[in-house]
Design an enzyme around this catalytic site. Structure first.
Site, PDB file in Angstrom:
ATOM      1  CB  SER A   1       9.231 -20.450 -30.666  1.00 58.59           C
ATOM      2  OG  SER A   1       9.416 -20.736 -29.337  1.00 58.59           O
TER       3      SER A   1
ATOM      4  N   GLY B   1       5.561 -23.449 -41.477  1.00 59.12           N
ATOM      5  CA  GLY B   1       5.613 -22.092 -40.627  1.00 59.12           C
ATOM      6  C   GLY B   1       5.715 -22.579 -39.215  1.00 59.12           C
ATOM      7  CG  HIS B   2       8.022 -22.246 -35.612  1.00 62.55           C
ATOM      8  ND1 HIS B   2       7.794 -21.987 -34.404  1.00 62.55           N
ATOM      9  CD2 HIS B   2       8.641 -23.378 -35.610  1.00 62.55           C
ATOM     10  CE1 HIS B   2       8.418 -22.825 -33.439  1.00 62.55           C
ATOM     11  NE2 HIS B   2       8.882 -23.812 -34.110  1.00 62.55           N
ATOM     12  CG  ASP B   3       2.154 -19.857 -34.579  1.00 66.56           C
ATOM     13  OD1 ASP B   3       2.262 -19.478 -35.639  1.00 66.56           O
ATOM     14  OD2 ASP B   3       1.196 -20.354 -34.052  1.00 66.56           O
ATOM     15  N   GLY B   4       5.648 -17.935 -32.707  1.00 60.26           N
ATOM     16  CA  GLY B   4       6.384 -17.786 -31.461  1.00 60.26           C
ATOM     17  C   GLY B   4       5.892 -16.832 -30.445  1.00 60.26           C
ATOM     18  CB  ALA B   5       4.297 -16.888 -27.522  1.00 59.17           C
TER      19      ALA B   5
ATOM     20  N   GLY C   1       3.793 -11.448 -23.541  1.00 61.13           N
ATOM     21  CA  GLY C   1       3.093 -10.410 -24.231  1.00 61.13           C
ATOM     22  C   GLY C   1       3.105 -10.010 -25.531  1.00 61.13           C
TER      23      GLY C   1
END
Length: 449
Positions: free
Chosen positions: A58, A297-301, A304
């Site tokens: 993401s 910021g941002h995270d992504g998944a 796995g």
């Protein structure tokens, strides 16, 4: 910066938290520093290197949001005009939402559209258009604008807006309007392009267990604008540098006017119990409320794989960590806290329950909470709440069931984690302005059934 020190720390933390492989890039003092550790695939043993591509999930949304803001800057798009004014074919199940949802609401995850609709519409260049057509039966988590609920679906709709206004498929628009000007030559969206590089496979498994290679490599192409970018960690901080430098590339090319860069970073909507999350949402970016300075910021998944991006604008520092399994949240928490404290004076806050949790009436929270792609059941045993979450729909085959004990923090706010190997996460029970009871968990809002 002593990148050899961080190389050793990255390797140590990944081993401690069963992360098969990782890549780290740090932009500091105008220079990009890189390191990597572990393997890309435990089945093949291929080494993770700084030129390896990982799925950034993401974090892709920041790229799509940047393309949208380019169109706003060009006068081609009004963020507050209904989506149907650009996409007359756009529709969801709710007639009011169909007529009123705006691009600004999609960017800020406030549209209320059920967000985890991972519908595979094939590999053709029409896949994003076909996905938007399939949204016609998509329900609402909540009425538009009344709360925040993370929405993957909305970013594929934004991707279709980009296609219509540029006359290019999203992948091509991304390449020509953003990646090429940035010199991000190791950033890819299509599997056949990723194959030209060393690339990571995700690994799955319960925390505390040895992760194993995932049975699926990545997401469907129709999820592209929401999460299919593959990149090196260095390319991710090259993208972040654009937003540090007021929309200019290192050679001075203006990719996005500075006022639009600033607009993306400003907090726009708070989360329920925002003090527990330490964040607000902007237009694409997350704005973090951390000790020591302003952070975005941002995270992504994906399947796995997990990616983390944090940027400290006042210090000119950006850090990207890309991983492929295990318990990467623990690696992120420790590594970024140490690294950002040393380079910027910013610290990553911890969220955890108090040593002596308060007594609260837990029975009011018992029940079912259902949203697109995920079903949560909250039960009570001997005065203690238990959460059971299960993926439904197209991700059910690859996502495991989540179970957690909910520890009270304050009335309506609980801390949850699957076991001692994972960090605590906030779970919020709250009501909308009309009094409807909701659960907010993993950035998603779900109505009580």
């Amino acid at each position: 910066m002593d990148i050899n020190h961080w190389q050793g720390r990255l390797a140590e933390l990944c081993q401690a938290h069963q992360v098969p492989g990782a890549s780290l890039a740090v932009l500091a003092d105008g220079e990009i520093h890189e390191c990597a550790t572990g393997v890309l695939h435990r089945g093949t043993g291929v080494e993770a290197t700084t030129d390896s591509l990982f799925q950034i999930g993401s974090i892709t949304k920041l790229y799509t949001a940047t393309l949208i803001m380019q169109l706003v800057a060009e006068g081609a798009l009004d963020l507050d005009a209904p989506v149907v004014s650009v996409l007359p074919e756009f529709a969801v199940a709710d007639a009011v939402a169909t007529k009123t949802v705006t691009p600004r609401q999609l960017l800020s995850h406030t549209s209320g559209i059920d967000g985890d609709f991972f519908h595979d519409t094939g590999r053709g260049d029409d896949c994003v258009a076909a996905y938007v057509a399939a949204c016609a039966g998509l329900g609402q988590n909540h009425p538009p604008g009344v709360t925040m609920s993370y929405c993957n679906s909305g970013f594929t709709v934004l991707g279709r807006i980009i296609e219509v206004l540029t006359g290019q498929v999203w992948d091509v628009a991304l390449r020509e309007r953003l990646l090429d000007p940035l010199g991000a030559h190791s950033t890819m969206t299509l599997a056949e392009d990723v194959l030209r590089f060393r690339s990571a496979l995700g690994h799955l498994g319960e925390p505390g267990e040895e992760p194993v290679p995932a049975p699926v490599w990545g997401l469907a192409r129709s999820a592209g604008p929401a999460g299919t970018i593959n990149a090196t960690a260095a390319d991710v901080v090259r993208f972040a540098r654009l937003h540090l430098d007021g929309g200019r590339t290192p050679d001075g090319t203006v990719v996005l006017p500075a006022e639009h860069v600033a607009a993306m970073q400003r907090p726009f909507v708070q989360l329920p119990a925002t003090h527990a999350h330490h964040m607000c949402w902007g237009l694409g970016w997350i704005a973090y409320d951390w000790p020591g300075g302003r952070v975005i910021g941002h995270d992504g998944a994906t399947v796995g794989q997990k990616a983390f991006l944090r940027v400290v604008p006042d210090a000119g520092v950006a850090v990207a960590l890309l991983t492929n399994g295990g318990v990467p949240a623990e690696v992120y928490q420790r590594l970024f806290s140490e690294l950002l404290t040393e380079t910027t004076g910013v610290t990553v806050p911890d969220f955890e329950p108090p040593a002596e949790p308060p007594e609260v009436d837990v029975t009011r929270y018992v029940g079912s909470y259902v949203r697109e792609g995920y079903d949560v059941e909250v039960t009570e045993q001997d005065g203690v709440l238990h959460l059971r979450g299960e993926s439904i729909g197209e991700l059910a085959a690859i996502n495991a069931v989540t179970t957690a004990v909910l520890v009270p923090v304050e009335e309506g706010l609980f801390a949850a984690r699957r076991n001692e190997h994972e960090p605590w996460a906030p779970v919020v029970f709250y009501t909308l302005p009309d009094g409807s009871p909701y659960l907010h968990f993993s950035m998603r809002a779900a109505p009580k059934g």
